[in-house]
Design an enzyme around this catalytic site. Structure first.
Site: not given
Length: 345
Positions: A15, A208, A272, A299, A301
């Site tokens: 990715g 985090k 993101r 995705k 997280q």
């Protein structure tokens, strides 16, 4: 590894981050004699404008979907079959969404070389009957005891691809493997330091993303730097507390490495999780909706990590010791309004 043989490297994932790190790995295996120059990279096959993504990468040497505009070295070859990717490899670099790690490891474990070892670039968590489980442990256990190091840091994929200077922390318990892996990843613009406190290195990278959800909520509400700084400080203290409560400590100096405070700051100002959390406040849409709309197949997280962590904290009866982590979980899953989040920390 037998005398005279070379390490064969494969990338399990391709990715945004996987393609960025492929640029470094592809060049470094040509720089050092102990590596075979061919690097196989597993690509989850999908169609892009009527063409297979793996074919595009192998002809144009660019991941036009996830890292457009940056060339991948020609010695990095995209393979759509994960089993074929790992056959013959002695170093497995895992860089994929953590939700799929166990399933992929189950597919490949019987095809591994007996002297193979792994390194995870994945920032995620899982749970088992025993509690919270780090992704490196999922990889190692599922692959039958394969040693798995971790590489974590303040590393935004597009900035790394653009060769903007940054640092990363290699967490490993085996000194010899650490030396080999540092050669694989270190370049002047991507400075890698080695840390033996591997568990804490990975824990920082996993947790985090939860704090970044809180930071994005602050942005969505229009709050300024003071509020975000408070979220970061409280979040760092709670990460350190998790290390103590669930993983028997961790060296305080590790939190000052790139994997710790640097990655936390970077993620809370970009990335993101922060971006989607801001949109969560402004649009009223769910995180799952926004993931589909905003991330183009990548995705998210933060919410899943919050859920995995909260489950363990609740089972151990210590959730009240973690007001920020608990409030972020409740905002993601239990309808706590974004404005109420700050009232609960």
């Amino acid at each position: 590894m037998s005398s005279g043989s070379k390490y064969r490297v494969c990338l399990v994932g391709s990715g945004n981050w996987g393609s960025a790190i492929a640029r470094i790995v592809g060049e470094n295996v040509k720089r050092y004699d102990e590596f075979n120059e061919l690097v196989l990279m597993w690509v989850f096959e999908e169609m892009v404008e009527g063409r297979k993504l793996s074919e595009i990468i192998n002809t144009e040497h660019e991941n036009v979907k996830y890292l457009k505009g940056y060339k991948i070295p020609e010695n990095v070859v995209a393979v759509p079959n994960v089993v074929e990717t790992v056959k013959g490899a002695t170093i497995l670099v895992f860089v994929m969404p953590h939700q799929f790690v166990k399933r992929v490891c189950e597919q490949i474990r019987e095809y591994l070389e007996p002297d193979a070892f792994a390194v995870s670039l994945i920032k995620g968590l899982d749970t088992s009957k025993k509690g919270l489980v780090l992704t490196s442990s999922v990889i190692g256990d599922t692959l039958g005891g394969v040693a798995c190091s971790v590489l974590m840091g303040a590393n935004v994929a597009n900035e790394v691809a653009a060769k903007h200077f940054c640092e990363s922390t290699l967490g490993c318990t085996d000194a010899d493997q650490g030396e080999v892996l540092r050669k694989l990843f270190h370049v002047p613009y991507f400075r890698v330091s080695v840390c033996r406190d591997a568990c804490t290195v990975e824990l920082c990278g996993a947790l985090k993303n939860i704090i970044a959800i809180g930071a994005g909520i602050c942005d969505g509400l229009g709050y300024g730097s003071n509020t975000k700084a408070a979220i970061i400080r409280i979040g760092l203290k709670e990460i350190m507390r998790v290390a103590k409560d669930l993983f028997n400590g961790g060296h305080e100096s590790t939190f000052l490495e790139s994997c710790g405070v640097s990655d936390l700051i970077t993620t809370c100002y970009s990335g993101r999780n922060r971006k989607v959390a801001e949109a969560f406040v402004k649009t009223g849409k769910s995180f799952s909706e926004l993931e589909r709309e905003m991330l183009d197949g990548q995705k998210l997280q933060g919410p899943s990590a919050a859920a995995e962590l909260h489950r363990t904290l609740k089972e151990k009866g210590i959730a009240e010791k973690y007001p920020l982590f608990t409030a972020i979980y409740r905002t993601c899953y239990e309808g706590l309004s974004p404005r109420e989040l700050l009232e609960n920390i």
